[in-house]
Each structure stands twice: as C-alpha cells, then as structure tokens.
Design a protein around this motif. Structure first.
Motif, short mmCIF file in Angstrom:
data_model
loop_
_atom_site.label_atom_id
_atom_site.label_comp_id
_atom_site.label_asym_id
_atom_site.label_seq_id
_atom_site.Cartn_x
_atom_site.Cartn_y
_atom_site.Cartn_z
N ASP A 6 0.82 -1.20 0.00
CA ASP A 6 0.00 0.00 0.00
C ASP A 6 0.86 1.26 0.00
O ASP A 6 0.37 2.34 0.29
CB ASP A 6 -0.89 0.04 1.25
N ALA A 7 2.14 1.15 -0.27
CA ALA A 7 3.08 2.26 -0.14
C ALA A 7 2.70 3.44 -1.03
O ALA A 7 2.40 3.29 -2.21
CB ALA A 7 4.49 1.81 -0.45
N THR A 8 2.67 4.62 -0.45
CA THR A 8 2.51 5.86 -1.17
C THR A 8 3.72 6.71 -0.82
O THR A 8 4.57 6.29 -0.04
CB THR A 8 1.22 6.61 -0.75
N THR A 9 3.81 7.91 -1.35
CA THR A 9 4.96 8.76 -1.06
C THR A 9 5.14 8.98 0.44
O THR A 9 6.24 8.82 0.96
CB THR A 9 4.81 10.12 -1.77
N ALA A 10 4.07 9.30 1.16
CA ALA A 10 4.18 9.52 2.61
C ALA A 10 4.55 8.24 3.33
O ALA A 10 5.33 8.24 4.27
CB ALA A 10 2.86 10.06 3.15
N GLU A 11 4.00 7.13 2.89
CA GLU A 11 4.27 5.86 3.55
C GLU A 11 5.66 5.32 3.23
O GLU A 11 6.17 4.46 3.92
CB GLU A 11 3.21 4.82 3.18
N ALA A 12 6.27 5.82 2.15
CA ALA A 12 7.60 5.35 1.77
C ALA A 12 8.62 5.66 2.86
O ALA A 12 9.66 5.02 2.94
CB ALA A 12 8.02 5.97 0.45
N MET A 13 8.30 6.61 3.71
CA MET A 13 9.21 6.99 4.79
C MET A 13 9.05 6.09 6.01
O MET A 13 9.83 6.17 6.94
CB MET A 13 8.99 8.46 5.17
N ARG A 18 3.71 -1.52 4.11
CA ARG A 18 2.43 -2.08 4.53
C ARG A 18 1.79 -2.80 3.36
O ARG A 18 1.92 -2.37 2.22
CB ARG A 18 1.51 -0.96 5.00
N PHE A 19 1.06 -3.86 3.68
CA PHE A 19 0.41 -4.66 2.66
C PHE A 19 -1.07 -4.77 2.99
O PHE A 19 -1.44 -5.07 4.12
CB PHE A 19 1.03 -6.06 2.60
N GLY A 20 -1.91 -4.50 1.98
CA GLY A 20 -3.36 -4.59 2.17
C GLY A 20 -3.77 -6.02 2.45
O GLY A 20 -3.55 -6.89 1.62
#
Length: 118
Positions: A6-13, A18-20
């Motif tokens: 589920d990685a997005t730019t914010a979550e890349a940090m 995370r995996f759905g």
C-alpha cells in the motif's frame, strides 16, 4: 497469496512497507474484559491497521488473533498509536486503529514475513 504494498509517497518513509490484508481478527485488552471482532486493513512487520467496532484508547495495549496460514491462529499485540472514528455507507460507526507491534511479535516474525512477503 501475493500481496500488494500500500506504499505511497508519505508511507515510503515508514520503517516497514504495509500490505493490504483483509483478515478477520479477535481482539482483547489485558486490562479490560471481553473480546472484540475486527478486521485487518493492512499489515507490516512493524504493525497493523485494524477496523474495530469500538474505540481503543491511544497508548493502550491491544492483542489480536488472526490466522496467517488459514489454519493456525497467531496472536500479535502492541501499543495503539492511531485511531480515527469513521462511518460506513449505512452510518455504522467503526474505528481505524493503528497498532505498533511490541517485542512479543518476534516469535512470529518468520510466519509474518512469509505471509506478507507472499
């Protein structure tokens, strides 16, 4: 079962991708009686986002049981670090609850890694 991150730019940090994962859980709190039914929304080596029918206070401990292999239940637990009140399309209230795993998850690290690593 291969899972998509589920990685997005914010979550890349974040420390862990995370995996759905939609998986039924049973949750308990050491300091409260009763059991809650919920669902995982995403899962990582470091924690989980859950959909819960009740509000769990940030900072409290939450244990939850799920089956990573479809057969054997695994209990994971940690500190509630996030919560958000939401309503579904028919108005039913539920709570997104973020749990940061504690040290006890290390005993399940291999099974958890295999499950989300797909």
């Amino acid at each position: 079962l291969a899972l998509k991150s589920d990685a997005t730019t914010a979550e890349a940090m974040r420390a862990f991708p995370r995996f759905g994962v939609a998986n039924a859980i049973k949750a308990t709190q050491p300091d409260r009686p009763g059991e809650y039914q919920g669902t995982t929304l995403n899962l990582s080596i470091g924690g989980a986002l859950l959909a819960m029918p009740v509000e769990i206070e940030a900072g409290s401990h939450l244990d939850f049981t799920l089956s990573l292999d479809g057969v054997n239940p695994v209990t994971l637990g940690g500190k509630v670090v996030y919560r958000k009140k939401l309503k579904d399309s028919v108005g039913t209230v539920y709570y997104h609850t973020g749990v940061e795993f504690g040290e006890e998850v290390k005993q399940h690290h291999e099974a958890l890694t295999a499950f989300i690593g797909g």
